[in-house]
Design a protein around this motif. Structure first.
Motif, PDB file in Angstrom:
ATOM      1  N   SER A 243      19.339 -52.086 -32.380  1.00  0.00           N
ATOM      2  CA  SER A 243      18.145 -53.488 -31.281  1.00  0.00           C
ATOM      3  C   SER A 243      18.399 -52.805 -29.922  1.00  0.00           C
ATOM      4  O   SER A 243      19.049 -52.501 -29.238  1.00  0.00           O
ATOM      5  CB  SER A 243      19.443 -54.838 -31.174  1.00  0.00           C
TER       6      SER A 243
ATOM      7  N   ARG B 104       9.271 -62.165 -38.334  1.00  0.00           N
ATOM      8  CA  ARG B 104      10.421 -63.654 -38.425  1.00  0.00           C
ATOM      9  C   ARG B 104       9.669 -65.020 -38.027  1.00  0.00           C
ATOM     10  O   ARG B 104      10.071 -65.431 -37.662  1.00  0.00           O
ATOM     11  CB  ARG B 104      12.126 -63.337 -37.790  1.00  0.00           C
TER      12      ARG B 104
ATOM     13  N   ARG C  11      19.524 -60.442 -44.030  1.00  0.00           N
ATOM     14  CA  ARG C  11      18.359 -59.648 -43.425  1.00  0.00           C
ATOM     15  C   ARG C  11      18.283 -58.927 -45.018  1.00  0.00           C
ATOM     16  O   ARG C  11      17.159 -58.041 -44.598  1.00  0.00           O
ATOM     17  CB  ARG C  11      20.282 -58.731 -42.462  1.00  0.00           C
TER      18      ARG C  11
ATOM     19  N   ASN D 180      14.933 -59.594 -45.985  1.00  0.00           N
ATOM     20  CA  ASN D 180      14.123 -59.649 -44.999  1.00  0.00           C
ATOM     21  C   ASN D 180      13.344 -58.031 -45.231  1.00  0.00           C
ATOM     22  O   ASN D 180      12.351 -57.983 -45.714  1.00  0.00           O
ATOM     23  CB  ASN D 180      14.303 -59.570 -43.066  1.00  0.00           C
TER      24      ASN D 180
ATOM     25  N   ILE E 246      15.810 -53.924 -37.841  1.00  0.00           N
ATOM     26  CA  ILE E 246      17.321 -53.398 -37.127  1.00  0.00           C
ATOM     27  C   ILE E 246      17.195 -52.120 -39.089  1.00  0.00           C
ATOM     28  O   ILE E 246      17.187 -51.438 -39.302  1.00  0.00           O
ATOM     29  CB  ILE E 246      17.836 -53.870 -37.409  1.00  0.00           C
ATOM     30  N   SER E 247      17.178 -52.792 -40.183  1.00  0.00           N
ATOM     31  CA  SER E 247      17.259 -52.047 -41.669  1.00  0.00           C
ATOM     32  C   SER E 247      18.804 -51.724 -41.799  1.00  0.00           C
ATOM     33  O   SER E 247      18.695 -51.668 -41.828  1.00  0.00           O
ATOM     34  CB  SER E 247      16.188 -51.899 -42.171  1.00  0.00           C
TER      35      SER E 247
ATOM     36  N   LYS F 152      15.786 -57.695 -24.361  1.00  0.00           N
ATOM     37  CA  LYS F 152      15.898 -58.729 -24.702  1.00  0.00           C
ATOM     38  C   LYS F 152      17.371 -59.950 -23.944  1.00  0.00           C
ATOM     39  O   LYS F 152      17.089 -61.545 -23.592  1.00  0.00           O
ATOM     40  CB  LYS F 152      15.486 -59.059 -25.571  1.00  0.00           C
TER      41      LYS F 152
ATOM     42  N   GLY G 133      27.261 -62.595 -34.900  1.00  0.00           N
ATOM     43  CA  GLY G 133      26.953 -61.510 -35.750  1.00  0.00           C
ATOM     44  C   GLY G 133      25.359 -60.323 -35.455  1.00  0.00           C
ATOM     45  O   GLY G 133      24.236 -60.282 -36.138  1.00  0.00           O
TER      46      GLY G 133
HETATM   47  N1  LIG Z   1      22.869 -61.680 -34.543  1.00  0.00           N
HETATM   48  C1  LIG Z   1      21.235 -60.932 -35.195  1.00  0.00           C
HETATM   49  N2  LIG Z   1      21.639 -59.262 -35.565  1.00  0.00           N
HETATM   50  C2  LIG Z   1      20.423 -58.183 -34.677  1.00  0.00           C
HETATM   51  N3  LIG Z   1      18.809 -58.760 -33.774  1.00  0.00           N
HETATM   52  C3  LIG Z   1      18.411 -60.136 -33.877  1.00  0.00           C
HETATM   53  C4  LIG Z   1      19.751 -61.120 -33.901  1.00  0.00           C
HETATM   54  N4  LIG Z   1      20.040 -61.922 -33.677  1.00  0.00           N
HETATM   55  C5  LIG Z   1      18.468 -61.980 -33.254  1.00  0.00           C
HETATM   56  N5  LIG Z   1      17.637 -60.942 -32.543  1.00  0.00           N
HETATM   57  C6  LIG Z   1      16.740 -60.368 -32.587  1.00  0.00           C
HETATM   58  O1  LIG Z   1      16.204 -60.151 -33.807  1.00  0.00           O
HETATM   59  C7  LIG Z   1      15.725 -59.068 -34.137  1.00  0.00           C
HETATM   60  C8  LIG Z   1      15.850 -58.170 -35.749  1.00  0.00           C
HETATM   61  O2  LIG Z   1      14.779 -58.105 -36.643  1.00  0.00           O
HETATM   62  P1  LIG Z   1      15.305 -57.468 -37.926  1.00  0.00           P
HETATM   63  O3  LIG Z   1      14.532 -58.124 -38.530  1.00  0.00           O
HETATM   64  O4  LIG Z   1      14.582 -56.317 -37.418  1.00  0.00           O
HETATM   65  O5  LIG Z   1      16.408 -57.112 -38.184  1.00  0.00           O
HETATM   66  S1  LIG Z   1      17.020 -56.648 -39.671  1.00  0.00           S
HETATM   67  O6  LIG Z   1      16.551 -56.209 -39.577  1.00  0.00           O
HETATM   68  O7  LIG Z   1      17.000 -57.969 -40.155  1.00  0.00           O
HETATM   69  O8  LIG Z   1      18.830 -56.459 -39.384  1.00  0.00           O
HETATM   70  C9  LIG Z   1      15.726 -58.016 -32.715  1.00  0.00           C
HETATM   71  O9  LIG Z   1      15.139 -56.910 -32.645  1.00  0.00           O
HETATM   72  P2  LIG Z   1      14.862 -55.612 -32.368  1.00  0.00           P
HETATM   73  O10 LIG Z   1      15.461 -55.803 -30.777  1.00  0.00           O
HETATM   74  O11 LIG Z   1      13.017 -54.798 -31.340  1.00  0.00           O
HETATM   75  O12 LIG Z   1      15.433 -54.571 -33.046  1.00  0.00           O
HETATM   76  C10 LIG Z   1      15.999 -59.242 -31.884  1.00  0.00           C
HETATM   77  O13 LIG Z   1      15.510 -59.584 -30.844  1.00  0.00           O
END
Ligand SMILES: Nc1ncnc2c1ncn2[C@@H]1O[C@H](COP(=O)(O)OS(=O)(=O)O)[C@@H](OP(=O)(O)O)[C@H]1O
Ligand SMILES: Nc1ncnc2c1ncn2[C@@H]1O[C@H](COP(=O)(O)OP(=O)(O)O)[C@@H](O)[C@H]1O
Length: 199
Positions: free
Chosen positions: A36, A67, A81, A84, A107-108, A144, A157
């Motif tokens: 992230s 999401r 995840r 997703n 993030i995957s 963020k 997590g």
């Molecule tokens: N626990 C936790 N861990 C990581 N990220 C979190 C979490 N909770 C909320 N977010 C927000 O959700 C975005 C990641 O969603 P993704 O769908 O890319 O995640 S994943 O691939 O399923 O791991 C991520 O967005 P990005 O910052 O754009 O990566 C965050 O804004």
């Protein structure tokens, strides 16, 4: 559970190759993965714009956006995840068949889930782009404010803090966003797509 009883595939008369020919470019899936705040969304937004301006058909799938809709019943447990990424993989496969270049920004964090998507697609149609930025770098950006919340224990997590991120082993591209500007990143990806004759 997989339920495919009594379901029969119905082919189109227009094939992927017909759409690719009409568009005059291939339809790979560019799979951006990284922590992230590493820069996935920022880079894919600019890349989409650059492709659009060249008349190249592409579409962006972004974690935060998906999401809100398709995957609004999923959280951030390892199982959620996985689901997703599985669903996004299937959507990306449809867009691949539709003749579009897909830019995914998730993030995957799990290698196996990313490899499962790779295996859904034909050879060469999955381009793994590792958006590399150290945890310290991402945390310093904290666009963020989520790292701050995670450190304060308000988010459990959180990837990189108390949930894993498995780095790609053999990505097609590595974009280090601590060493490259957004413009440099976009130029590098466009060069790759041209060199490999995707566009
Ligand atoms: N626990 C936790 N861990 C990581 N990220 C979190 C979490 N909770 C909320 N977010 C927000 O959700 C975005 C990641 O969603 P993704 O769908 O890319 O995640 S994943 O691939 O399923 O791991 C991520 O967005 P990005 O910052 O754009 O990566 C965050 O804004
Ligand atoms: N070289 C770079 N590439 C991408 N983003 C960068 C870069 N340098 C600084 N940033 C900043 O880092 C943040 C990345 O956030 P974002 O694109 O939302 O990441 P992600 O989608 O991976 O969570 C943005 O605030 C962006 O302006």
């Amino acid at each position: 559970m997989t339920q495919t009883n009594n379901i029969v595939w119905h082919d189109s008369v227009v094939a992927k190759q017909d759409r690719v020919q009409q568009n005059n470019h291939q339809s790979p899936v560019l799979w951006f993965t990284g922590l992230s705040g590493s820069g996935k969304s920022t880079i894919t937004v600019e890349l989409e714009k650059a492709l659009f301006e060249k008349g190249i058909r592409s579409y962006r799938l972004d974690g935060d956006n998906i999401r809100h809709g398709l995957n609004n019943n999923l959280g951030f447990s390892p199982e959620d995840r996985k689901e997703n990424i599985r669903r996004i993989g299937e959507v990306a496969k449809l867009l691949n068949d539709a003749g579009l270049i897909t830019l995914t920004a998730f993030i995957s964090p799990y290698r196996e889930d990313r490899d499962n998507v790779r295996n859904l697609l034909a050879n060469g149609d999955f381009i793994e782009v590792y958006v590399k930025c150290s945890l310290e770098g991402c945390e310093a950006r904290d666009p963020k404010g989520l790292y701050q919340k995670a450190r304060a224990g308000e988010i459990k997590g959180f990837t990189g803090i108390d949930a894993p991120y498995e780095e790609p082993e053999k990505p097609e591209l590595v974009i280090d966003t601590e060493d490259n500007s957004v413009e440099e990143a976009v130029a590098e990806i466009l060069d790759f797509l041209k060199d490999q004759q995707y566009i």
